[in-house]
Design an enzyme around this catalytic site. Sequence first.
Site, mmCIF file in Angstrom:
data_model
loop_
_atom_site.group_PDB
_atom_site.id
_atom_site.type_symbol
_atom_site.label_atom_id
_atom_site.label_comp_id
_atom_site.label_asym_id
_atom_site.label_seq_id
_atom_site.Cartn_x
_atom_site.Cartn_y
_atom_site.Cartn_z
ATOM 1 N N TRP A 1 0.857 -1.184 0.000
ATOM 2 C CA TRP A 1 0.000 0.000 0.000
ATOM 3 C C TRP A 1 0.896 1.237 0.000
ATOM 4 O O TRP A 1 1.884 1.283 0.724
ATOM 5 C CB TRP A 1 -0.901 -0.009 1.233
ATOM 6 C CG TRP A 1 -1.979 1.023 1.178
ATOM 7 C CD1 TRP A 1 -1.993 2.218 1.848
ATOM 8 C CD2 TRP A 1 -3.183 0.966 0.422
ATOM 9 N NE1 TRP A 1 -3.139 2.904 1.555
ATOM 10 C CE2 TRP A 1 -3.894 2.152 0.668
ATOM 11 C CE3 TRP A 1 -3.734 0.022 -0.453
ATOM 12 C CZ2 TRP A 1 -5.120 2.430 0.095
ATOM 13 C CZ3 TRP A 1 -4.955 0.297 -1.026
ATOM 14 C CH2 TRP A 1 -5.637 1.483 -0.751
ATOM 15 N N SER B 1 0.035 -1.911 5.736
ATOM 16 C CA SER B 1 0.859 -1.712 6.928
ATOM 17 C C SER B 1 0.416 -2.576 8.102
ATOM 18 O O SER B 1 1.246 -3.034 8.884
ATOM 19 C CB SER B 1 0.858 -0.233 7.322
ATOM 20 O OG SER B 1 1.561 0.517 6.358
ATOM 21 N N PHE B 2 -0.887 -2.812 8.239
ATOM 22 C CA PHE B 2 -1.349 -3.634 9.358
ATOM 23 C C PHE B 2 -0.800 -5.055 9.267
ATOM 24 O O PHE B 2 -0.546 -5.704 10.284
ATOM 25 C CB PHE B 2 -2.883 -3.650 9.422
ATOM 26 C CG PHE B 2 -3.403 -3.978 10.784
ATOM 27 C CD1 PHE B 2 -3.434 -3.011 11.773
ATOM 28 C CD2 PHE B 2 -3.839 -5.255 11.087
ATOM 29 C CE1 PHE B 2 -3.900 -3.310 13.048
ATOM 30 C CE2 PHE B 2 -4.309 -5.565 12.357
ATOM 31 C CZ PHE B 2 -4.334 -4.587 13.338
ATOM 32 N N VAL C 1 1.418 5.142 6.138
ATOM 33 C CA VAL C 1 0.006 5.434 6.364
ATOM 34 C C VAL C 1 -0.155 6.953 6.297
ATOM 35 O O VAL C 1 0.519 7.680 7.027
ATOM 36 C CB VAL C 1 -0.476 4.899 7.732
ATOM 37 C CG1 VAL C 1 -1.973 5.126 7.893
ATOM 38 C CG2 VAL C 1 -0.139 3.429 7.902
ATOM 39 N N ILE C 2 -1.015 7.404 5.412
ATOM 40 C CA ILE C 2 -1.248 8.835 5.230
ATOM 41 C C ILE C 2 -2.647 9.163 5.745
ATOM 42 O O ILE C 2 -3.616 8.491 5.408
ATOM 43 C CB ILE C 2 -1.097 9.232 3.748
ATOM 44 C CG1 ILE C 2 0.324 8.895 3.266
ATOM 45 C CG2 ILE C 2 -1.398 10.722 3.558
ATOM 46 C CD1 ILE C 2 0.528 9.017 1.774
ATOM 47 N N THR D 1 -11.043 9.744 7.891
ATOM 48 C CA THR D 1 -11.667 8.887 8.904
ATOM 49 C C THR D 1 -10.658 8.519 9.984
ATOM 50 O O THR D 1 -9.481 8.851 9.902
ATOM 51 C CB THR D 1 -12.200 7.588 8.262
ATOM 52 O OG1 THR D 1 -11.084 6.797 7.836
ATOM 53 C CG2 THR D 1 -13.106 7.883 7.071
ATOM 54 N N HIS E 1 -9.478 5.684 10.462
ATOM 55 C CA HIS E 1 -8.667 4.555 9.991
ATOM 56 C C HIS E 1 -7.182 4.792 10.262
ATOM 57 O O HIS E 1 -6.469 3.895 10.716
ATOM 58 C CB HIS E 1 -8.919 4.348 8.495
ATOM 59 C CG HIS E 1 -8.135 3.233 7.893
ATOM 60 N ND1 HIS E 1 -8.483 1.909 8.047
ATOM 61 C CD2 HIS E 1 -7.010 3.243 7.137
ATOM 62 C CE1 HIS E 1 -7.610 1.153 7.410
ATOM 63 N NE2 HIS E 1 -6.704 1.938 6.851
ATOM 64 N N PHE F 1 11.091 -0.375 13.192
ATOM 65 C CA PHE F 1 9.853 0.315 12.826
ATOM 66 C C PHE F 1 10.168 1.395 11.794
ATOM 67 O O PHE F 1 10.672 2.459 12.132
ATOM 68 C CB PHE F 1 9.276 0.929 14.107
ATOM 69 C CG PHE F 1 7.952 1.601 13.962
ATOM 70 C CD1 PHE F 1 6.786 0.864 14.007
ATOM 71 C CD2 PHE F 1 7.864 2.981 13.841
ATOM 72 C CE1 PHE F 1 5.548 1.488 13.923
ATOM 73 C CE2 PHE F 1 6.634 3.615 13.750
ATOM 74 C CZ PHE F 1 5.475 2.867 13.790
ATOM 75 N N ARG G 1 10.116 12.329 3.059
ATOM 76 C CA ARG G 1 10.834 11.462 3.997
ATOM 77 C C ARG G 1 11.200 10.110 3.396
ATOM 78 O O ARG G 1 11.736 9.252 4.095
ATOM 79 C CB ARG G 1 9.973 11.263 5.247
ATOM 80 C CG ARG G 1 9.730 12.571 5.985
ATOM 81 C CD ARG G 1 8.746 12.414 7.116
ATOM 82 N NE ARG G 1 9.338 11.631 8.177
ATOM 83 C CZ ARG G 1 8.637 10.867 9.015
ATOM 84 N NH1 ARG G 1 7.328 10.779 8.893
ATOM 85 N NH2 ARG G 1 9.239 10.193 9.952
#
EC number: 2.5.1.78
Length: 189
Positions: free
Chosen positions: A31, A65-66, A90-91, A95, A97, A122, A136
Amino acid sequence: MATANKNLSNYDKNTIPNAKNFRFGIVISEWNDHITEGLYSGVIEALTDCGALHKNIIRWNVPGSFELIYGAKKMIETQKPDVVITIGCVIKGETMHFEFVCEGVTQGIKDLNVLSDIPTIFCLLTDNTEQQSIDRSGGTHGNKGTEAAIAAIKMAYLREQANLGFHQSDKLLKTNQLQIEGLPLKIQE
């Protein structure tokens, strides 16, 4: 943003252990792959610059990512690397989420570090905008993947020395300190 005044790609190679004999596992989220592939490039460049051999680097892809947590857990169990690097992005959207995924992944990686003998690094970008993530992952702020690779090498070395019991090498044991290529690491008793 904490990295606004820091280039994530800068490191002093003289302060980093040689990575030649370490096995690295990399679990990468598909993702936001336009971001995660940039992070992966930073990881590979830094690892090889510090001596890692391509044959000692294992890459697994996971959907998001999960899923990094499960992928890292299975890699630790089946591939026996010296360290695992998890790469994701994760952006923030409209919501909750974002908050749930970031919290879950953070806690999951923390749990792996607590429960496993293999360090898990991480490398998850948790940004408010896509541009922050681009900056980044090889953009204006350098590459968080580079920073993760250096952390991985240092943690693999720490694990190796800890498993030796710190007493195997007279050069390493100096007044209750472990020397990492000239950098003292204080050992708490």
